[in-house]
Design a protein around this motif. Structure first.
Motif, PDB file in Angstrom:
ATOM      1  N   ALA A 162      37.057 -63.795 -28.020  1.00 22.64           N
ATOM      2  CA  ALA A 162      37.803 -64.937 -28.088  1.00 22.64           C
ATOM      3  C   ALA A 162      36.851 -66.102 -29.194  1.00 22.64           C
ATOM      4  O   ALA A 162      37.594 -66.900 -29.831  1.00 22.64           O
ATOM      5  CB  ALA A 162      37.612 -65.719 -26.837  1.00 22.64           C
ATOM      6  N   THR A 163      35.758 -65.587 -29.596  1.00 21.02           N
ATOM      7  CA  THR A 163      35.161 -66.219 -30.359  1.00 21.02           C
ATOM      8  C   THR A 163      35.518 -66.172 -31.744  1.00 21.02           C
ATOM      9  O   THR A 163      36.040 -67.154 -32.550  1.00 21.02           O
ATOM     10  CB  THR A 163      33.484 -66.085 -30.407  1.00 21.02           C
ATOM     11  OG1 THR A 163      32.849 -66.325 -29.180  1.00 21.02           O
ATOM     12  CG2 THR A 163      32.612 -66.847 -31.449  1.00 21.02           C
ATOM     13  N   ALA A 164      36.022 -65.046 -32.031  1.00 16.04           N
ATOM     14  CA  ALA A 164      36.549 -64.648 -33.283  1.00 16.04           C
ATOM     15  C   ALA A 164      37.968 -65.243 -33.324  1.00 16.04           C
ATOM     16  O   ALA A 164      38.144 -65.882 -34.480  1.00 16.04           O
ATOM     17  CB  ALA A 164      36.724 -63.109 -33.470  1.00 16.04           C
ATOM     18  N   ILE A 165      38.741 -65.172 -32.485  1.00 12.49           N
ATOM     19  CA  ILE A 165      40.360 -66.093 -32.282  1.00 12.49           C
ATOM     20  C   ILE A 165      39.761 -67.184 -32.838  1.00 12.49           C
ATOM     21  O   ILE A 165      40.598 -68.072 -33.542  1.00 12.49           O
ATOM     22  CB  ILE A 165      40.967 -65.762 -31.083  1.00 12.49           C
ATOM     23  CG1 ILE A 165      41.345 -64.294 -31.056  1.00 12.49           C
ATOM     24  CG2 ILE A 165      41.926 -66.616 -30.969  1.00 12.49           C
ATOM     25  CD1 ILE A 165      41.764 -63.948 -29.768  1.00 12.49           C
ATOM     26  N   THR A 166      38.834 -68.075 -31.969  1.00 10.30           N
ATOM     27  CA  THR A 166      38.400 -69.565 -32.404  1.00 10.30           C
ATOM     28  C   THR A 166      38.392 -69.828 -33.975  1.00 10.30           C
ATOM     29  O   THR A 166      38.748 -70.500 -34.512  1.00 10.30           O
ATOM     30  CB  THR A 166      37.537 -69.882 -31.342  1.00 10.30           C
ATOM     31  OG1 THR A 166      37.584 -69.737 -30.111  1.00 10.30           O
ATOM     32  CG2 THR A 166      37.118 -71.502 -31.599  1.00 10.30           C
ATOM     33  N   HIS A 167      37.451 -68.696 -34.308  1.00  7.62           N
ATOM     34  CA  HIS A 167      36.958 -69.027 -35.846  1.00  7.62           C
ATOM     35  C   HIS A 167      38.247 -68.950 -36.518  1.00  7.62           C
ATOM     36  O   HIS A 167      38.437 -69.598 -37.453  1.00  7.62           O
ATOM     37  CB  HIS A 167      36.150 -67.751 -36.026  1.00  7.62           C
ATOM     38  CG  HIS A 167      35.942 -68.135 -37.808  1.00  7.62           C
ATOM     39  ND1 HIS A 167      34.810 -68.804 -38.151  1.00  7.62           N
ATOM     40  CD2 HIS A 167      35.976 -67.041 -38.863  1.00  7.62           C
ATOM     41  CE1 HIS A 167      35.153 -68.437 -39.494  1.00  7.62           C
ATOM     42  NE2 HIS A 167      35.695 -67.462 -39.805  1.00  7.62           N
ATOM     43  N   PHE A 168      39.284 -67.971 -36.556  1.00  5.44           N
ATOM     44  CA  PHE A 168      40.559 -67.671 -37.365  1.00  5.44           C
ATOM     45  C   PHE A 168      41.371 -69.006 -36.952  1.00  5.44           C
ATOM     46  O   PHE A 168      41.762 -69.515 -38.197  1.00  5.44           O
ATOM     47  CB  PHE A 168      41.385 -66.302 -36.967  1.00  5.44           C
ATOM     48  CG  PHE A 168      40.798 -65.491 -37.316  1.00  5.44           C
ATOM     49  CD1 PHE A 168      39.966 -65.081 -38.701  1.00  5.44           C
ATOM     50  CD2 PHE A 168      40.386 -64.046 -36.573  1.00  5.44           C
ATOM     51  CE1 PHE A 168      39.508 -63.950 -39.146  1.00  5.44           C
ATOM     52  CE2 PHE A 168      39.919 -63.036 -36.859  1.00  5.44           C
ATOM     53  CZ  PHE A 168      39.245 -62.989 -38.238  1.00  5.44           C
ATOM     54  N   GLN A 169      41.623 -69.493 -35.894  1.00  3.13           N
ATOM     55  CA  GLN A 169      42.244 -70.701 -35.672  1.00  3.13           C
ATOM     56  C   GLN A 169      41.537 -71.944 -36.592  1.00  3.13           C
ATOM     57  O   GLN A 169      42.370 -72.795 -37.084  1.00  3.13           O
ATOM     58  CB  GLN A 169      42.237 -70.987 -34.203  1.00  3.13           C
ATOM     59  CG  GLN A 169      43.177 -70.377 -33.502  1.00  3.13           C
ATOM     60  CD  GLN A 169      43.301 -70.535 -31.907  1.00  3.13           C
ATOM     61  OE1 GLN A 169      42.562 -71.274 -31.303  1.00  3.13           O
ATOM     62  NE2 GLN A 169      44.140 -69.717 -31.288  1.00  3.13           N
ATOM     63  N   ASN A 170      40.328 -72.147 -36.328  1.00  9.27           N
ATOM     64  CA  ASN A 170      39.589 -73.153 -37.103  1.00  9.27           C
ATOM     65  C   ASN A 170      39.673 -72.887 -38.470  1.00  9.27           C
ATOM     66  O   ASN A 170      39.924 -73.972 -39.324  1.00  9.27           O
ATOM     67  CB  ASN A 170      37.964 -73.250 -36.669  1.00  9.27           C
ATOM     68  CG  ASN A 170      38.032 -74.007 -35.426  1.00  9.27           C
ATOM     69  OD1 ASN A 170      38.093 -75.288 -35.299  1.00  9.27           O
ATOM     70  ND2 ASN A 170      38.056 -73.242 -34.538  1.00  9.27           N
ATOM     71  N   THR A 171      39.501 -71.581 -38.994  1.00 14.58           N
ATOM     72  CA  THR A 171      39.765 -71.542 -40.601  1.00 14.58           C
ATOM     73  C   THR A 171      41.012 -71.591 -41.136  1.00 14.58           C
ATOM     74  O   THR A 171      41.360 -72.472 -42.293  1.00 14.58           O
ATOM     75  CB  THR A 171      39.002 -70.210 -41.099  1.00 14.58           C
ATOM     76  OG1 THR A 171      39.548 -69.327 -40.312  1.00 14.58           O
ATOM     77  CG2 THR A 171      37.427 -70.395 -40.833  1.00 14.58           C
ATOM     78  N   SER A 172      42.024 -71.170 -40.379  1.00 18.68           N
ATOM     79  CA  SER A 172      43.345 -71.677 -40.638  1.00 18.68           C
ATOM     80  C   SER A 172      43.729 -72.815 -40.725  1.00 18.68           C
ATOM     81  O   SER A 172      44.594 -73.554 -41.718  1.00 18.68           O
ATOM     82  CB  SER A 172      44.353 -70.755 -39.731  1.00 18.68           C
ATOM     83  OG  SER A 172      45.428 -70.894 -39.998  1.00 18.68           O
TER      84      SER A 172
END
Length: 184
Positions: A162-172
């Motif tokens: 979930a932390t990885a998904i959060t990172h991708f959402q934020n960088t996107s």
């Protein structure tokens, strides 16, 4: 004799691949995940939990966490690290224990030169489940669905995913904003 010249074949355009080492730090059960995003497609590469036995001294746990994460980094060559930030705890002792575990994680990532991003626990749960007060089991269930996994990961590994998904959402979102501000 006629000489023919040929231009080199155009280089294959490969989409930029960002590979994240995501971490849910804890002294006894540190969740980790390697997740990549290429062309907007997010894929879980590998995930797990570094289990430290109750009999192991805290100093031994820190060494185990660092060594375990080093193995993952060498095996998967992530390009960035995303880690859950410190949570509000009512006990100073718990805060110190979590802080030392985070320190071991941060050192492992920093030794390999990975840029490190932190995300708040509520933000991670919001990204995974849609609400910041979700239970660990809810996060695991949603992560399984979002990443199309065949099995439900252990709760600590699910938190790392979930932390990885959060990172991708934020960088996107940051990339979109950057494009918008540069648009003429």
């Amino acid at each position: 004799m006629a000489r023919t010249t040929s231009s080199p074949a155009p280089a294959a355009v490969t989409p930029a691949v960002e590979r994240v080492l995501a971490i849910d730090p804890a002294l006894r059960k540190t969740g980790w995940a390697v997740v990549e995003c290429a062309g907007g497609v997010v894929k879980a590469v590998e995930w797990g939990v570094i289990h430290n036995k109750p009999a192991l001294l805290p100093s031994g746990c820190l060494v185990s966490i660092r060594a375990g994460l080093n193995e993952v980094i060498v095996r998967h060559s992530p390009t960035v690290c995303a880690i859950e930030s410190t949570i509000f705890v009512q006990s100073y002792k718990t805060a110190i224990v979590l802080g030392t575990a985070r320190g071991a994680c941060l050192i492992a990532a920093a030794e390999h030169g990975l840029p490190i991003y932190e995300y708040a626990p509520r933000e991670i749960k919001q990204a995974a489940v849609g609400r910041g007060a979700a239970q660990k089991e809810q996060v695991a269930f949603m992560i399984r669905a979002q990443l199309r996994l065949r099995e439900t990961p252990e709760p600590d590994a699910a938190d790392a995913l979930a932390t990885a998904i959060t990172h991708f959402q934020n960088t996107s979102a940051a990339r979109v904003t950057e494009r918008e501000t540069r648009r003429v």
